[in-house]
Design a protein around this motif. Sequence first.
Motif, mmCIF file in Angstrom:
data_model
loop_
_atom_site.group_PDB
_atom_site.id
_atom_site.type_symbol
_atom_site.label_atom_id
_atom_site.label_comp_id
_atom_site.label_asym_id
_atom_site.label_seq_id
_atom_site.Cartn_x
_atom_site.Cartn_y
_atom_site.Cartn_z
ATOM 1 N N GLY A 138 -4.555 10.089 20.378
ATOM 2 C CA GLY A 138 -3.265 9.789 19.775
ATOM 3 C C GLY A 138 -3.012 8.310 19.580
ATOM 4 N N ALA A 139 -3.843 7.462 20.195
ATOM 5 C CA ALA A 139 -3.653 6.010 20.094
ATOM 6 C C ALA A 139 -4.532 5.379 19.025
ATOM 7 N N ARG A 140 -5.225 6.196 18.238
ATOM 8 C CA ARG A 140 -6.104 5.646 17.195
ATOM 9 C C ARG A 140 -5.280 4.962 16.113
ATOM 10 N N PRO A 141 -5.723 3.785 15.700
ATOM 11 C CA PRO A 141 -4.947 3.029 14.701
ATOM 12 C C PRO A 141 -4.921 3.679 13.317
ATOM 13 N N GLU A 142 -5.882 4.548 13.001
ATOM 14 C CA GLU A 142 -5.918 5.163 11.660
ATOM 15 C C GLU A 142 -4.681 6.016 11.402
ATOM 16 N N GLY A 143 -4.242 6.776 12.414
ATOM 17 C CA GLY A 143 -3.068 7.626 12.242
ATOM 18 C C GLY A 143 -1.809 6.820 12.006
ATOM 19 N N PHE A 144 -1.654 5.746 12.755
ATOM 20 C CA PHE A 144 -0.478 4.894 12.579
ATOM 21 C C PHE A 144 -0.528 4.166 11.244
ATOM 22 N N ALA A 145 -1.729 3.752 10.827
ATOM 23 C CA ALA A 145 -1.873 3.045 9.548
ATOM 24 C C ALA A 145 -1.495 3.958 8.385
ATOM 25 N N GLU A 146 -1.907 5.226 8.453
ATOM 26 C CA GLU A 146 -1.572 6.179 7.393
ATOM 27 C C GLU A 146 -0.065 6.402 7.328
ATOM 28 N N MET A 147 0.555 6.561 8.501
ATOM 29 C CA MET A 147 2.002 6.765 8.548
ATOM 30 C C MET A 147 2.729 5.527 8.011
ATOM 31 N N GLY A 148 2.288 4.349 8.410
ATOM 32 C CA GLY A 148 2.899 3.115 7.929
ATOM 33 C C GLY A 148 2.749 2.948 6.429
ATOM 34 N N ARG A 149 1.587 3.326 5.901
ATOM 35 C CA ARG A 149 1.356 3.233 4.460
ATOM 36 C C ARG A 149 2.314 4.157 3.705
ATOM 37 N N ARG A 150 2.503 5.354 4.235
ATOM 38 C CA ARG A 150 3.396 6.313 3.578
ATOM 39 C C ARG A 150 4.861 5.860 3.637
ATOM 40 N N VAL A 151 5.272 5.277 4.757
ATOM 41 C CA VAL A 151 6.644 4.775 4.858
ATOM 42 C C VAL A 151 6.847 3.600 3.902
ATOM 43 N N ALA A 152 5.854 2.725 3.804
ATOM 44 C CA ALA A 152 5.938 1.600 2.861
ATOM 45 C C ALA A 152 6.050 2.121 1.424
ATOM 46 N N HIS A 153 5.381 3.230 1.125
ATOM 47 C CA HIS A 153 5.454 3.830 -0.209
ATOM 48 C C HIS A 153 6.872 4.352 -0.491
ATOM 49 N N ILE A 154 7.529 4.896 0.535
ATOM 50 C CA ILE A 154 8.901 5.353 0.368
ATOM 51 C C ILE A 154 9.823 4.194 0.003
ATOM 52 N N GLU A 155 9.559 3.030 0.603
ATOM 53 C CA GLU A 155 10.368 1.848 0.314
ATOM 54 C C GLU A 155 10.215 1.395 -1.137
ATOM 55 N N GLY A 156 9.201 1.882 -1.800
ATOM 56 C CA GLY A 156 8.992 1.497 -3.184
ATOM 57 C C GLY A 156 8.013 0.368 -3.356
ATOM 58 N N ARG A 157 7.235 0.078 -2.318
ATOM 59 C CA ARG A 157 6.249 -0.990 -2.406
ATOM 60 C C ARG A 157 4.885 -0.395 -2.659
#
Length: 157
Positions: A138-157
């Motif tokens: 659960g601490a792997r950075p890939e999962g957090f990076a994917e979630m962060g990328r998707r949230v950034a996409h919601i922001e419109g970036r």
Amino acid sequence: MAKAVGLLVALFALWLALSGYFKPLLLTLGVLSCLFTVFLAFRMKLLDDEAVPIQLRPSLLLYWGWLGGEIFKSAVAVCRIILSRDMPVSQNLVAVDCPPKTEMGHVIFANSITLTPGTITVEAGNGKFLVQSLTDEGARPEGFAEMGRRVAHIEGR
């Protein structure tokens, strides 16, 4: 004007979901109360990016669907850990970069991490989150990076 319409739709959807009334008189009163609330917010000049930060977009709905799937997968993984005889728990504290730039993006990202079983956002600051994870997986950075990328996409970036 788009923010006012987005707020009106969101308020009415929330009102409808919480009340559950579908009678014409009550629907009319619900719409009128939502219209009055939006009117007051408009008169008070509260319809800015802070008050209505994310307009209803398909990307937000797609994110909710993706997040629901991630929550389900994590819940199954945590159930397996709990039900196993040896309980392979290896708690970690990891620093996670926060790709979203707005405050609302930070809130969505931190809450998404906390909603996912097995992880909790402990601290936020300086563009990073401190996250506690139940397992090494659960601490792997890939999962957090994917979630962060998707949230950034919601922001419109």
